[in-house]
Design an enzyme around this catalytic site. Sequence first.
Site, PDB file in Angstrom:
ATOM      1  CB  THR A  60      -0.914   0.001   1.234  1.00  0.00           C
ATOM      2  OG1 THR A  60      -1.823  -1.090   1.140  1.00  0.00           O
ATOM      3  CG2 THR A  60      -1.702   1.303   1.341  1.00  0.00           C
ATOM      4  CG  HIS A  84      -4.761  -9.092   0.344  1.00  0.00           C
ATOM      5  ND1 HIS A  84      -4.082 -10.007   1.097  1.00  0.00           N
ATOM      6  CD2 HIS A  84      -4.341  -7.874   0.774  1.00  0.00           C
ATOM      7  CE1 HIS A  84      -3.289  -9.375   1.947  1.00  0.00           C
ATOM      8  NE2 HIS A  84      -3.431  -8.077   1.767  1.00  0.00           N
ATOM      9  CG  ASN A 120      -5.170  -4.758   9.804  1.00  0.00           C
ATOM     10  OD1 ASN A 120      -5.011  -3.642  10.307  1.00  0.00           O
ATOM     11  ND2 ASN A 120      -4.909  -5.015   8.538  1.00  0.00           N
ATOM     12  CG  ASN A 169      -1.133  -9.111   5.223  1.00  0.00           C
ATOM     13  OD1 ASN A 169      -0.611 -10.134   5.652  1.00  0.00           O
ATOM     14  ND2 ASN A 169      -0.587  -8.409   4.251  1.00  0.00           N
ATOM     15  CE1 TYR A 222      -6.146  -4.317   5.654  1.00  0.00           C
ATOM     16  CE2 TYR A 222      -4.543  -5.713   4.552  1.00  0.00           C
ATOM     17  CZ  TYR A 222      -4.851  -4.553   5.237  1.00  0.00           C
ATOM     18  OH  TYR A 222      -3.875  -3.628   5.504  1.00  0.00           O
TER      19      TYR A 222
END
Length: 357
Positions: free
Chosen positions: A25, A175, A235, A178, A180
């Site tokens: 990102t 994805h 996260n 991580n 998400y």
Amino acid sequence: MTTAFEAYDLAGTKLRNRIVMAPMTRSRAQEPERIPTALTAEYYAQRASAGLIITEGIQPSAVGQGYPNTPGLHSAEQVEAWRTVTDAVHAAGGVIFAQLMHTGRIGHPALLPDGLVPVGPSPVRAEGRVHTHDGMAEFVTPRELTEQEILRTVRDFADAARNAIAAGFDGVEVHSANGYLLHQFLAVNSNRRSDRWGGSVENRIRLTVEVARAVAAAVGPHRTGVRLSPGGTFNDVTDDADLAGTYVPLVTELASLGLAYLHLVEKAGRELTGRLRAAWPHTFLLNPGTGSRVPAGPDALGLVRNGTADLVSYGALFLANPDLPARLAAGEPLNEPDRATFYGGGARGYTDYPALG
């Protein structure tokens, strides 16, 4: 003996080497359109000597955005803007996949248009804070997705994959890592559902499998990869303590789809990496030692030589070294990444890292 500098056939796509630019990102997309700019095209074209470039996370829908100034692939304007990026990479001889990333509960209403709020598998707030245009803000409690909204999310990923191919990408990466949205469905602390999308391993892996299936049907399995990060806690996700018990069945299901590659973010050690590698009959891409303040260096090339992986991906080192394969091949010194310029801003820390010569 195979080396990382040799060409590779990725499900019919020819890669010039086995060194991959990992998705990162950068938060430099133009708002409110959320589109890449000419600077984005320059940034990726500079790094076209990678065997494969995987882009920063691109939201497949408006509600999938979790950070300021991140790009999408759900509007005609976004497709057109990404075409300038893929054209630039292809002109430089590169191969580029779009990473499709729905952030789920990670984000804030201030970042979303039209009164949208972050969504997730269950109304469980993540611990931590997120950057907004007005500074740092606490994560909010997400709205639990309904059955119909989950199915809509699957279609959003497939539609975004079609948009990626229309924009000139060579393929897409789903994805599911991580912390998400797709990882939130895998994780036991964020997924408290009791329907067919939660509870058992079979149910928790269902969304990742269905998204991969829909994307592969939309653009072809040879153009589809998946990223996983078993044991990762970024996260505020917590995987089942029995990582193999969750991820071996998941990898086995994904393998049956004939996808181009599996991209493993190595968080849980080499033993689990070996087990997942054994369960995956297709191209195995490893992002080794992820999470360390010291990024993986030249030693990681040995993972291709010893057969641990078919391809190896670099994040921060590719950010700071646009000609990373040449530097690694020649044993030249590496530029140090400037963490202060990772997110947002302009050319500084983005397109101004020097190349050899």
